[in-house]
Every structure is written in C-alpha cells, then in structure tokens.
Design a protein around this motif. Structure first.
Motif, short mmCIF file in Angstrom:
data_model
loop_
_atom_site.label_atom_id
_atom_site.label_comp_id
_atom_site.label_asym_id
_atom_site.label_seq_id
_atom_site.Cartn_x
_atom_site.Cartn_y
_atom_site.Cartn_z
N UNK A 37 55.48 50.73 60.45
CA UNK A 37 54.92 50.44 58.97
C UNK A 37 53.05 50.86 59.97
N UNK A 38 52.08 50.98 59.62
CA UNK A 38 50.76 51.33 60.25
C UNK A 38 49.55 50.71 59.36
N UNK A 39 48.34 50.62 59.67
CA UNK A 39 47.37 50.28 58.91
C UNK A 39 46.25 50.85 58.73
N UNK A 40 46.06 50.61 57.91
CA UNK A 40 44.32 51.69 57.86
C UNK A 40 43.25 50.82 58.39
N UNK A 41 42.36 51.15 59.47
CA UNK A 41 40.90 50.40 59.29
C UNK A 41 40.53 51.48 59.27
N UNK A 42 38.90 50.63 59.04
CA UNK A 42 37.87 51.47 58.94
C UNK A 42 36.68 51.02 60.26
N UNK A 43 36.12 51.45 61.22
CA UNK A 43 35.16 51.33 61.58
C UNK A 43 33.59 50.89 60.35
N UNK A 44 33.50 49.46 60.68
CA UNK A 44 32.84 49.44 59.34
C UNK A 44 30.96 48.48 60.13
N UNK A 45 30.51 49.18 59.36
CA UNK A 45 29.26 48.70 60.37
C UNK A 45 28.31 47.62 59.22
N UNK A 46 27.92 46.46 59.90
CA UNK A 46 27.72 45.24 59.15
C UNK A 46 26.42 44.47 59.41
N UNK A 47 25.07 44.40 59.13
CA UNK A 47 23.90 44.11 59.46
C UNK A 47 23.66 42.53 60.83
N UNK A 48 24.58 41.99 60.14
CA UNK A 48 24.70 40.75 60.97
C UNK A 48 25.63 41.08 62.24
N UNK A 49 26.55 41.62 62.16
CA UNK A 49 27.71 42.37 63.48
C UNK A 49 26.67 42.65 64.60
N UNK A 50 26.75 41.08 66.18
CA UNK A 50 26.11 41.49 67.29
C UNK A 50 26.28 42.49 68.21
N UNK A 51 27.49 43.16 67.69
CA UNK A 51 27.72 44.30 67.85
C UNK A 51 27.54 45.80 66.53
N UNK A 52 27.16 45.46 66.13
CA UNK A 52 27.07 46.80 65.06
C UNK A 52 28.36 47.26 64.29
#
Length: 470
Positions: A121-136
């Motif tokens: 089993x694998x899981x699909x994740x995304x590199x998501x930009x959020x304005x509040x993330x300290x590292x974007x």
C-alpha cells in the motif's frame, strides 16, 4: 420478502487483513516510488522553483474581506470560507473569557488516496503551499480543501483528485469520520477525514508523490515536513507490526496495540470521558468581534491587552501552484512555541498512554481526549495539575525521549504557529498524584476511538501519528 443473507458492502474489508497490509506498508521505509531521504530535498527544490510570496498586511487593507456592519466581524465578501468573530466562553463558575474565534461551519475534506504497488500500500501526498507554514511547503493529504474551495467559490480551479472523495463508490473506504479542529481557536469546527483505496490507474500530477506508511511515519518525526491535516488522517491507520529492531519499549507498544490487557476497559474509559462531559459546565456564546473585551486594533492587527502573543493579522499571498494565484486573508498568529506531549508507561509489559480530558473554549462536545501535556492560550483545565508532569517531560533523558519535533499547526488559518511534540517513556518511579481528569489508555484503545469523531482532539491525533512510527 427478506433475502437469506445481507449483501456484502463493496467497501467492506476485514480489519485484520487491513492491519496486516498497513503493517507491510509500515515495514517498507526505503524502497518505494520516492526514497524517504529525497522527500525533504524534493520539497526544497519545489519551493525554490515556484513563485511564493507571503507578506503581512493591515487587516483594513484586505481587499477580499470586510468588517460586518454592527458586529465588526471579519467576513469574506462572498459570504463563504470563514469569519473571525467573537466568542465568550465560561467554564463552571469561573469568570467568562472573551476572544476572537474562527467560525467555519462548513465541513472540509482531508482525503488521502491509497493504491497498491507491487503488493504494498502506498499513499498519495502533495507538496502543498499554505501561507502560514514557516517553510511554505509541507506534505499534505491528497485533497485538503474547504467546501468553499472545492465548490470553487474563489473562482479558481477544482482541487486535483477530488473525484475520488466526492464519489467513493469506485474505491474501498478504509476510514471516514468527522474530526474536530483546535478548540482554542475554532468554534465547533470539524473536517471529514477519509482514506480511499483505488484500483484505477492514477496519473501522478505535478507536486504529488506516492509514499508507504513507513515513510510517512518517518517523515512525521522531522520538523515541519508532514502537515497537521496529514497527521490527523494518518492517526486513523493503525498497522500490525513494524519490523524495526526490537526494544523493550517497542515490544510494550506492540502489546499495547495488539493485546487486550488494559488498566481500564474501553467502556470504563468511555465512561470516564462521558463523566467529564457531564460534570463540566461550559457556556459558549458568539458575540460581535468589536465587543470582545481586552482586545484592540493596534497597527493593523487585533491584539490582546494581556500580552499573551496571540493576535489576528492580515496576509497577502501569491502562489503559482494554488487554485488561485493571488489572494488575501486574516490569520491567527501566536508568539512562542507550545508543548504537546504523551507520557507512556508500561504496566505488566503493556504500554499505556497517559491522557487527559481537555476542554477548550470552542470544543463542541465539552471535552475530548487530549495529550498528557497540552499548552495553549485558552485552555479550560487547571494548568497547575500538569506542571509537575511538564517538568518531568522536559527533564527526561534522551534515552527516554522517543519523538521530539517541532510541527506547524494548520497553515491555512495559523501564521507561523508551531508546537513541540514529544513522546516520553516514563520510568518506574513515575507516579504523580493524578486528578480524575487523567486516565491511562492503551494504544489499541486510542486507535479504536480515533475512528470515531470528537473523541481525540487534534493534538492527541498528531501525537498518535508519531507514536505509530515509534
């Protein structure tokens, strides 16, 4: 005429078989679609190659938001998304407290897509930009979207892979529940946490990657890599086994997950939580933002007079990878780094987690199961009761600290808000005087309860995700 046998639901799967498949996915930590050690570098490269700009701005300059006439609430011009309003909350006979609160009655989707590759089993994740993330950029669920977002109230495009979670008949649903968000900042907020396995071909779009459960749990232990929304979804995926080198602590955790020896039976644990919900009195009343006592507008921000560091700010955002490339919004920020911790102790070879019934101003169901130690600006539990345990956690030797990382809170509403998450193994002498709002629970009990909504708060779910990786 009734049939002789009930039809087998299409999404039914034996829970033991699923736990075994998750266990196999947990054991595969290096050889998959992307190597674990390459993920942080992949995130950095994406951050450097895309256009992201987040700048703080005065609340009164937010072009997409207005102050509602009469109340002063900060509301979106379309009447969607969320609002910053006032909340007056009173616990028992204590004086009422007033504060700004995020009001977002609509239920969003936090969905993770699963698929089997080479029997794993694998899981699909995304590199998501959020304005509040300290590292974007941080790893987020396959779909992380409010109803306003996926109904395109912003006029932008539809989130990728949304179809797998709005019409799940084509896949196997492994988990689906409504889970609470931070009760210190939200009023009765919940999101749908859902995991769906597909057998269809899934094109991997730009900014997405397939990872095993082992990789996800390893990455959850790194500072600011796995975002809060991913942690809450993966807290519901308890695996069978893990394949790491055996140690007494890990053996005790394995027994805690797979055996049914416990200090409190599950009905007794639920009765303990129900008693807290019954005996505590919390009055919540939404009030106009302009009437929140002890808060004032200063330099384009809404700040408290008590100097706690909590404030409401405005941000202007440009992001080339989001459904809308330019927007502005209000956010909550807080100075300093809080501490959330689980203390784990073995009883007769079975690990137990010390949990506490936590009440926060915006909690919907009066109390939820929370961490051993949980710091926050607006908690409705006695801070003195956990002071001794907090000192114990912070003074624990490295050999007894099994997880210690700094993790961001949800970057779509909170600006650079971080907390330190720790899992500490207690020694034999750990026997503090515990008030009745504490209880010992096994990993199996927590894993079972997290499948249902409003039982474990979001801080406890983040720690549970970390605990699976231990």
């Amino acid at each position: 005429m009734l049939p002789d046998a009930l039809p087998r639901p299409r999404d039914h799967q034996d829970s033991r078989r699923l736990a075994e498949r998750l266990g196999e996915s947990l054991r595969i930590r290096r050889f998959s679609k992307m190597r674990t050690e390459a993920v942080p570098q992949w995130l950095r490269q994406r951050r450097e190659s895309q256009e992201y700009e987040v700048s703080r701005c005065p609340l009164e300059s937010l072009a997409d938001w207005n102050l509602a006439p009469g109340t002063g609430d900060i509301v979106h011009r379309a009447g969607r998304f969320y609002a910053i309003a006032g909340l007056e909350a009173q616990a028992g006979d204590a004086p009422p407290r007033s504060q700004p609160v995020i009001v977002q009655p609509e239920i969003g989707i936090l969905g993770v897509l699963a698929k089997e590759f080479d029997g794993v089993l694998h899981f699909l994740l995304q590199a998501k930009m959020e304005p509040g993330n300290v590292n974007v950029l941080q790893l987020s669920p396959t779909v992380q979207a409010t109803r306003s977002n996926y109904q395109r109230a912003h006029g932008g495009r539809t989130p990728d892979y949304l179809e797998h979670f709005l019409a799940t008949s084509g896949g196997i649903v492994h988990h689906d529940s409504l889970q609470s968000e931070q009760g210190s900042y939200y009023l009765h907020k919940r999101n749908r946490n859902i995991v769906v396995e597909t057998t269809r071909e899934v094109p991997v779009r730009d900014g997405f990657c397939w990872l095993t459960l082992g990789q996800v749990t390893d990455l959850s232990r790194l500072d600011n890599v796995l975002n809060m929304d991913a942690r809450t979804v993966f807290s519901a995926l308890a695996a069978s086994g893990g394949g790491r080198l055996p140690t007494p602590f890990r053996d005790a955790l394995a027994r805690s997950l797979h055996e049914h020896r416990m200090l409190l039976s599950t009905p007794a644990l639920l009765s303990w939580l129900t008693e807290a919900r019954t005996n505590r009195t919390v009055r919540q009343r939404r009030v106009p933002l302009r009437q929140v006592a002890g808060w004032r507008h200063v330099d384009g921000e809404l700040r408290p007079d008590d100097g706690t560091g909590l404030s409401v700010i405005g941000v202007d955002v440009r992001a080339s990878t989001r459904e809308v490339s330019h927007w502005n919004q209000p956010m909550i920020t807080s100075a300093g780094t809080g501490l959330h911790a689980f203390v784990v102790k073995s009883f007769d070879g079975v690990a137990h987690v010390l949990v506490r019934a936590h009440t926060e101003p915006g909690t919907q169901d009066v109390a939820e199961i929370g961490p051993t130690v949980q710091t926050g600006p607006r908690m409705f539990v006695d801070p003195g009761a956990e002071a001794e345990i907090r000192r114990y956690v912070l003074a624990s030797p490295p050999a007894r600290v099994h997880a210690d990382c700094v993790l961001s809170e949800e970057g779509g509403r909170f600006y650079h808000v971080q907390n330190r998450y720790m899992i500490v193994e207690a020694d034999a002498g750990f026997a503090p005087e515990l008030p009745p709002d504490y209880a010992w629970a096994t990993l199996r009990q927590l894993a079972d309860l997290v499948r249902f909504g409003n039982q474990l708060n979001i801080e406890a779910r983040s720690l549970l995700c970390l605990l699976y990786g231990v």
